[in-house]
Design a protein around this motif. Structure first.
Motif, PDB file in Angstrom:
ATOM      1  N   TRP A 188      79.861  44.346  69.738  1.00 52.61           N
ATOM      2  CA  TRP A 188      79.425  45.730  69.503  1.00 52.61           C
ATOM      3  C   TRP A 188      79.988  46.283  68.202  1.00 52.61           C
ATOM      4  CZ3 TRP A 188      75.373  47.695  71.513  1.00 52.61           C
ATOM      5  CH2 TRP A 188      74.961  47.334  72.799  1.00 52.61           C
ATOM      6  N   THR A 189      81.207  45.911  67.845  1.00 51.96           N
ATOM      7  CA  THR A 189      81.756  46.374  66.572  1.00 51.96           C
ATOM      8  C   THR A 189      80.915  45.861  65.410  1.00 51.96           C
ATOM      9  OG1 THR A 189      83.996  46.420  67.523  1.00 51.96           O
ATOM     10  CG2 THR A 189      83.818  46.416  65.121  1.00 51.96           C
ATOM     11  N   LEU A 190      80.479  44.612  65.483  1.00 54.76           N
ATOM     12  CA  LEU A 190      79.570  44.064  64.471  1.00 54.76           C
ATOM     13  C   LEU A 190      78.273  44.871  64.425  1.00 54.76           C
ATOM     14  CD1 LEU A 190      78.685  41.736  62.504  1.00 54.76           C
ATOM     15  CD2 LEU A 190      77.756  40.614  64.546  1.00 54.76           C
ATOM     16  N   PHE A 191      77.696  45.140  65.576  1.00 50.57           N
ATOM     17  CA  PHE A 191      76.466  45.920  65.674  1.00 50.57           C
ATOM     18  C   PHE A 191      76.638  47.287  65.016  1.00 50.57           C
ATOM     19  CE2 PHE A 191      74.311  49.241  68.181  1.00 50.57           C
ATOM     20  CZ  PHE A 191      72.986  48.860  68.073  1.00 50.57           C
ATOM     21  N   TYR A 192      77.736  47.962  65.315  1.00 53.34           N
ATOM     22  CA  TYR A 192      77.976  49.286  64.749  1.00 53.34           C
ATOM     23  C   TYR A 192      78.216  49.216  63.247  1.00 53.34           C
ATOM     24  CZ  TYR A 192      78.243  52.237  68.933  1.00 53.34           C
ATOM     25  OH  TYR A 192      77.938  52.981  70.050  1.00 53.34           O
ATOM     26  N   ARG A 193      79.024  48.263  62.785  1.00 54.11           N
ATOM     27  CA  ARG A 193      79.301  48.160  61.350  1.00 54.11           C
ATOM     28  C   ARG A 193      78.011  47.910  60.565  1.00 54.11           C
ATOM     29  NH1 ARG A 193      84.595  48.220  60.115  1.00 54.11           N
ATOM     30  NH2 ARG A 193      86.097  47.431  61.658  1.00 54.11           N
TER      31      ARG A 193
ATOM     32  N   VAL B 117      78.956  56.276  76.504  1.00 53.28           N
ATOM     33  CA  VAL B 117      80.035  57.085  75.950  1.00 53.28           C
ATOM     34  C   VAL B 117      81.329  56.280  75.898  1.00 53.28           C
ATOM     35  CG1 VAL B 117      81.459  59.134  76.323  1.00 53.28           C
ATOM     36  CG2 VAL B 117      78.981  59.265  76.645  1.00 53.28           C
ATOM     37  N   ARG B 118      81.580  55.494  76.924  1.00 54.30           N
ATOM     38  CA  ARG B 118      82.784  54.648  76.939  1.00 54.30           C
ATOM     39  C   ARG B 118      82.749  53.634  75.795  1.00 54.30           C
ATOM     40  NH1 ARG B 118      84.091  49.824  80.022  1.00 54.30           N
ATOM     41  NH2 ARG B 118      82.012  49.941  80.933  1.00 54.30           N
ATOM     42  N   LEU B 119      81.575  53.070  75.541  1.00 52.82           N
ATOM     43  CA  LEU B 119      81.438  52.125  74.436  1.00 52.82           C
ATOM     44  C   LEU B 119      81.752  52.804  73.111  1.00 52.82           C
ATOM     45  CD1 LEU B 119      80.476  49.421  73.190  1.00 52.82           C
ATOM     46  CD2 LEU B 119      78.141  50.347  73.259  1.00 52.82           C
ATOM     47  N   LEU B 120      81.188  53.987  72.879  1.00 52.14           N
ATOM     48  CA  LEU B 120      81.435  54.711  71.634  1.00 52.14           C
ATOM     49  C   LEU B 120      82.923  55.003  71.461  1.00 52.14           C
ATOM     50  CD1 LEU B 120      80.512  56.261  69.132  1.00 52.14           C
ATOM     51  CD2 LEU B 120      80.003  58.212  70.623  1.00 52.14           C
ATOM     52  N   ALA B 121      83.583  55.422  72.534  1.00 50.80           N
ATOM     53  CA  ALA B 121      85.009  55.742  72.455  1.00 50.80           C
ATOM     54  C   ALA B 121      85.846  54.509  72.133  1.00 50.80           C
ATOM     55  CB  ALA B 121      85.471  56.364  73.774  1.00 50.80           C
TER      56      ALA B 121
ATOM     57  N   PHE C 166      75.597  57.087  66.440  1.00 50.48           N
ATOM     58  CA  PHE C 166      75.607  56.802  65.003  1.00 50.48           C
ATOM     59  C   PHE C 166      75.758  58.075  64.179  1.00 50.48           C
ATOM     60  CE2 PHE C 166      72.621  53.294  66.504  1.00 50.48           C
ATOM     61  CZ  PHE C 166      73.644  52.379  66.650  1.00 50.48           C
ATOM     62  N   PHE C 167      74.994  59.125  64.536  1.00 54.11           N
ATOM     63  CA  PHE C 167      75.086  60.360  63.758  1.00 54.11           C
ATOM     64  C   PHE C 167      76.478  60.974  63.880  1.00 54.11           C
ATOM     65  CE2 PHE C 167      74.560  64.994  63.283  1.00 54.11           C
ATOM     66  CZ  PHE C 167      74.180  65.014  61.943  1.00 54.11           C
ATOM     67  N   SER C 168      77.041  60.962  65.065  1.00 52.97           N
ATOM     68  CA  SER C 168      78.390  61.500  65.246  1.00 52.97           C
ATOM     69  C   SER C 168      79.414  60.715  64.431  1.00 52.97           C
ATOM     70  CB  SER C 168      78.765  61.473  66.730  1.00 52.97           C
ATOM     71  OG  SER C 168      78.092  62.491  67.440  1.00 52.97           O
ATOM     72  N   LEU C 169      79.279  59.397  64.391  1.00 54.13           N
ATOM     73  CA  LEU C 169      80.199  58.577  63.599  1.00 54.13           C
ATOM     74  C   LEU C 169      80.052  58.865  62.113  1.00 54.13           C
ATOM     75  CD1 LEU C 169      79.809  55.207  65.526  1.00 54.13           C
ATOM     76  CD2 LEU C 169      81.899  56.569  65.380  1.00 54.13           C
ATOM     77  N   LEU C 170      78.812  59.011  61.642  1.00 54.33           N
ATOM     78  CA  LEU C 170      78.599  59.333  60.235  1.00 54.33           C
ATOM     79  C   LEU C 170      79.145  60.719  59.890  1.00 54.33           C
ATOM     80  CD1 LEU C 170      74.937  58.029  59.840  1.00 54.33           C
ATOM     81  CD2 LEU C 170      76.967  57.035  58.788  1.00 54.33           C
ATOM     82  N   SER C 171      79.191  61.607  60.864  1.00 48.30           N
ATOM     83  CA  SER C 171      79.653  62.982  60.637  1.00 48.30           C
ATOM     84  C   SER C 171      81.158  63.125  60.762  1.00 48.30           C
ATOM     85  CB  SER C 171      78.983  63.930  61.639  1.00 48.30           C
ATOM     86  OG  SER C 171      77.582  63.829  61.596  1.00 48.30           O
ATOM     87  N   ALA C 172      81.817  62.140  61.360  1.00 42.17           N
ATOM     88  CA  ALA C 172      83.231  62.283  61.719  1.00 42.17           C
ATOM     89  C   ALA C 172      84.141  62.430  60.508  1.00 42.17           C
ATOM     90  CB  ALA C 172      83.668  61.085  62.566  1.00 42.17           C
ATOM     91  N   GLY C 173      83.707  62.011  59.337  1.00 48.36           N
ATOM     92  CA  GLY C 173      84.559  62.120  58.167  1.00 48.36           C
ATOM     93  C   GLY C 173      84.675  63.526  57.619  1.00 48.36           C
TER      94      GLY C 173
ATOM     95  N   ARG D 174      87.971  51.278  66.015  1.00 48.28           N
ATOM     96  CA  ARG D 174      87.815  50.047  65.247  1.00 48.28           C
ATOM     97  C   ARG D 174      87.099  50.286  63.925  1.00 48.28           C
ATOM     98  NH1 ARG D 174      86.756  44.450  68.117  1.00 48.28           N
ATOM     99  NH2 ARG D 174      88.583  44.344  69.475  1.00 48.28           N
ATOM    100  N   LEU D 175      86.313  51.348  63.869  1.00 48.90           N
ATOM    101  CA  LEU D 175      85.586  51.692  62.653  1.00 48.90           C
ATOM    102  C   LEU D 175      86.339  52.700  61.796  1.00 48.90           C
ATOM    103  CD1 LEU D 175      82.074  52.145  64.311  1.00 48.90           C
ATOM    104  CD2 LEU D 175      82.923  50.116  63.120  1.00 48.90           C
ATOM    105  N   GLY D 176      87.524  53.105  62.242  1.00 54.56           N
ATOM    106  CA  GLY D 176      88.305  54.088  61.512  1.00 54.56           C
ATOM    107  C   GLY D 176      87.744  55.491  61.598  1.00 54.56           C
ATOM    108  N   ARG D 177      87.026  55.800  62.696  1.00 52.92           N
ATOM    109  CA  ARG D 177      86.415  57.128  62.856  1.00 52.92           C
ATOM    110  C   ARG D 177      87.093  57.853  64.023  1.00 52.92           C
ATOM    111  NH1 ARG D 177      81.494  56.815  59.581  1.00 52.92           N
ATOM    112  NH2 ARG D 177      81.771  54.820  58.533  1.00 52.92           N
ATOM    113  N   ARG D 178      87.343  59.144  63.836  1.00 58.14           N
ATOM    114  CA  ARG D 178      87.938  59.963  64.885  1.00 58.14           C
ATOM    115  C   ARG D 178      86.912  60.959  65.404  1.00 58.14           C
ATOM    116  NH1 ARG D 178      93.667  62.523  63.672  1.00 58.14           N
ATOM    117  NH2 ARG D 178      93.262  63.041  65.854  1.00 58.14           N
TER     118      ARG D 178
END
Length: 302
Positions: free
Chosen positions: A106-111, A188-192, A167-174, A197-201
């Motif tokens: 999943w980390t590969l998929f997200y990256r 939601v558990r997967l996203l958390a 994806f949109f939330s991760l792109l917005s987290a910065g 691992r992606l350096g996003r809070r």
């Protein structure tokens, strides 16, 4: 195939390394298919009394959210398969078949997805990156939607309803204080799990979009991107009312324009400009509707 009700998808569980199997589907990578299997450009599949079997040889660098368009274009659009649940299980299975470790897969998929969303150009005429028709699920289709949403959101706190993979939330987290929410506990558990691992809070929340367990005016902006087409008209109005309740300043809604609901993605209704205007008039807030890769309804508190 069996008609026994299947357990909810667990995206972080794989009984065997490189193989995803549940009550409805089994997905393998780089496995042999029997002679009677139906073959497409990317897949081979067949069914027995127990489940649908699918094999593929997709390389790791093509494992991103464009799988949605690939699956829809090759398996569902021709009529071979149908149903949003089957669609979701096949997509999950393809991701999990990439690595023996589910979280690594999943980390590969997200990256891959975030990288392509960040660097995506304008949608290509007549097709997406892999040559399938440009559909609502493709990255080329989503990238301009996400970019435009960021243009509409002021700095501060943001709640995304129906965030799905997030994806949109991760792109917005910065640059925003982000809370991502969805009805699916496992999504939601997967996203958390993946976000660090992606350096996003970001914060995550499991809830129905019409029942957000937060006080009034909790977030500066509340967004719902391509969510309302998954809901009945009544449920959609309830979501709009809830968005106004928890939004301090602005509500942003985006929907695709379709002639027919895309069943593979779980769409149950279509929208046009007038439908969004009706929702805006119902809101009691200042509102405007405009078109940009679909339709947009923006509400501002009076």
């Amino acid at each position: 195939m069996t008609t026994t009700p299947a357990a909810p998808i667990d995206p972080l569980h794989s009984e065997r390394p490189g193989v995803y199997a549940d009550a409805l589907v089994e997905v393998r990578r780089s496995a042999a298919a029997p002679p009677h299997a139906i073959r497409t450009a990317s897949f081979a599949f067949w069914a027995d009394r127990e489940r649908l079997h699918l094999v593929h040889q997709l390389p790791a660098d093509l494992v991103d959210n464009d799988l949605a368009g690939l699956i829809a274009g090759e398996l569902f659009a021709p009529g071979w398969l149908e149903g949003s649940e089957l669609f979701e299980r096949l997509m999950t299975g393809i991701v999990l078949s990439i690595s023996p470790d589910p979280l690594t897969a999943w980390t590969l998929f997200y990256r891959n997805t975030l990288d392509r969303l960040t660097h995506a150009g304008p949608p290509a005429e007549g097709g997406g990156r892999r040559g399938h028709d440009l559909v609502e699920g493709s990255l080329a289709g989503y990238a301009p939607v996400y970019r435009h949403a960021h243009e509409l959101i002021a700095p501060g706190s943001m709640l995304e309803l129906g965030s799905c993979f997030g994806f949109f939330s991760l792109l917005s987290a910065g640059h925003l204080e982000v809370t991502a929410s969805d009805l699916s506990t496992n999504t939601v558990r997967l996203l958390a799990r993946v976000a660090p691992r992606l350096g996003r809070r970001l914060d995550t929340l499991v809830c129905d979009a019409a029942r957000v367990p937060r006080p009034d005016a909790s977030f500066d902006t509340v967004v719902a991107l391509h969510l309302l087409e998954h809901m009945s008209s009544e449920h959609g109005r309830a979501v709009l009312d809830e968005m106004r309740r928890v939004a301090r300043q602005r509500v942003v809604i985006a929907v695709p324009y379709e002639e027919e609901p895309t069943a593979a993605y779980g769409h149950v209704r279509t929208f046009d400009h007038d439908d969004l205007a009706e929702l805006g008039a119902h809101s009691g807030w200042r509102w405007r509707v405009h078109d940009h890769h679909g339709g947009w309804l923006v509400l501002d508190r009076r």
